[in-house]
Design an enzyme around this catalytic site. Structure first.
Site, PDB file in Angstrom:
ATOM      1  N   HIS A  16     -16.748  57.132 -45.733  1.00  0.00           N
ATOM      2  CA  HIS A  16     -16.386  56.665 -44.328  1.00  0.00           C
ATOM      3  C   HIS A  16     -15.773  56.594 -44.523  1.00  0.00           C
ATOM      4  CE1 HIS A  16     -20.623  54.940 -43.073  1.00  0.00           C
ATOM      5  NE2 HIS A  16     -20.834  56.203 -44.496  1.00  0.00           N
ATOM      6  N   HIS A  68     -20.845  61.574 -47.987  1.00  0.00           N
ATOM      7  CA  HIS A  68     -20.238  61.275 -46.751  1.00  0.00           C
ATOM      8  C   HIS A  68     -19.052  60.050 -47.438  1.00  0.00           C
ATOM      9  CE1 HIS A  68     -24.125  59.193 -45.735  1.00  0.00           C
ATOM     10  NE2 HIS A  68     -22.871  58.632 -44.930  1.00  0.00           N
TER      11      HIS A  68
HETATM   12  P1  5GP Z   1     -24.207  56.088 -44.746  1.00  0.00           P
HETATM   13  O1  5GP Z   1     -25.538  54.188 -44.199  1.00  0.00           O
HETATM   14  O2  5GP Z   1     -25.357  56.906 -44.595  1.00  0.00           O
HETATM   15  O3  5GP Z   1     -23.521  55.529 -45.145  1.00  0.00           O
HETATM   16  O4  5GP Z   1     -23.791  56.429 -43.132  1.00  0.00           O
HETATM   17  C1  5GP Z   1     -24.275  57.169 -42.241  1.00  0.00           C
HETATM   18  C2  5GP Z   1     -23.571  57.263 -41.174  1.00  0.00           C
HETATM   19  O5  5GP Z   1     -23.549  58.437 -40.655  1.00  0.00           O
HETATM   20  C3  5GP Z   1     -23.366  56.683 -39.858  1.00  0.00           C
HETATM   21  O6  5GP Z   1     -22.477  55.819 -40.070  1.00  0.00           O
HETATM   22  C4  5GP Z   1     -23.628  56.680 -39.005  1.00  0.00           C
HETATM   23  O7  5GP Z   1     -23.371  56.438 -37.546  1.00  0.00           O
HETATM   24  C5  5GP Z   1     -23.616  58.933 -39.357  1.00  0.00           C
HETATM   25  N1  5GP Z   1     -23.938  59.187 -38.714  1.00  0.00           N
HETATM   26  C6  5GP Z   1     -25.183  58.995 -38.830  1.00  0.00           C
HETATM   27  N2  5GP Z   1     -25.940  60.115 -37.352  1.00  0.00           N
HETATM   28  C7  5GP Z   1     -24.737  61.292 -37.145  1.00  0.00           C
HETATM   29  C8  5GP Z   1     -24.812  61.909 -36.109  1.00  0.00           C
HETATM   30  O8  5GP Z   1     -25.918  62.954 -35.652  1.00  0.00           O
HETATM   31  N3  5GP Z   1     -23.173  62.601 -35.533  1.00  0.00           N
HETATM   32  C9  5GP Z   1     -22.326  61.530 -36.360  1.00  0.00           C
HETATM   33  N4  5GP Z   1     -21.731  61.992 -35.801  1.00  0.00           N
HETATM   34  N5  5GP Z   1     -22.767  60.520 -37.135  1.00  0.00           N
HETATM   35  C10 5GP Z   1     -23.599  60.052 -37.662  1.00  0.00           C
END
Ligand code: 5GP
Length: 139
Positions: free
Chosen positions: A100, A98
């Site tokens: 950001h 993903h």
């Molecule tokens: P990572 O730390 O893996 O780069 O980012 C994961 C992102 O996914 C975080 O910013 C978190 O807020 C978001 N996130 C986690 N669970 C969910 C969810 O169920 N729905 C949405 N829309 N975002 C999520």
């Protein structure tokens, strides 16, 4: 067990989807770092960037390219930080690639990505040459 993002793609859990095409989806982050914080994902589940096939990577970048100005305009941002946490050691919590898109503002005090690193390695010219050669040979 599918990732939480696959569950969003499948419509099993709700999300504020802001763009969707055949291979990618963009939706608002549930815990935004700033208003408009958006995630862009491939619909299929790939854990890390190097797992993503070339054609999907092309589509993913096209969606990022499309969404950055849309997000900036929507919240009147001065800029965006656009980043992947690629792997657990880099802070990736959801094992589904993903991107950001985080809106940035002149006065947000968050700093550049460089601010994450308190100490930087001291590398001499030989070490830098060796690293460049090594990376080039693998590209
Ligand atoms: P990572 O730390 O893996 O780069 O980012 C994961 C992102 O996914 C975080 O910013 C978190 O807020 C978001 N996130 C986690 N669970 C969910 C969810 O169920 N729905 C949405 N829309 N975002 C999520």
């Amino acid at each position: 067990m599918s990732t939480i993002f696959t569950q969003i793609v499948e419509g099993e859990i709700p999300a504020r989807i802001v763009y969707e095409d055949e291979t990618t989806v963009a939706f608002l982050d549930a815990n935004p770092l700033s208003p408009g914080h958006t995630l862009v994902i491939p619909k299929d589940e790939y854990e890390r960037l190097d797992d993503v096939p070339d054609d999907v990577a092309t589509d993913l970048y096209a969606t990022i390219h499309r969404m950055v100005p849309a997000v900036e305009d929507a919240v009147d941002a001065d800029a965006t930080t656009v980043a992947f946490n690629n792997g657990e050691a880099a802070g990736q919590e959801v094992p589904h690639v993903h991107c950001h898109i985080v809106p940035r503002f002149e006065d947000d005090d968050a700093g550049p990505i460089h601010a994450m690193f308190g100490q930087r390695p001291e590398l001499d010219d030989d070490e830098l040459d060796e690293l460049a050669d090594d990376i080039e040979s693998r590209a």
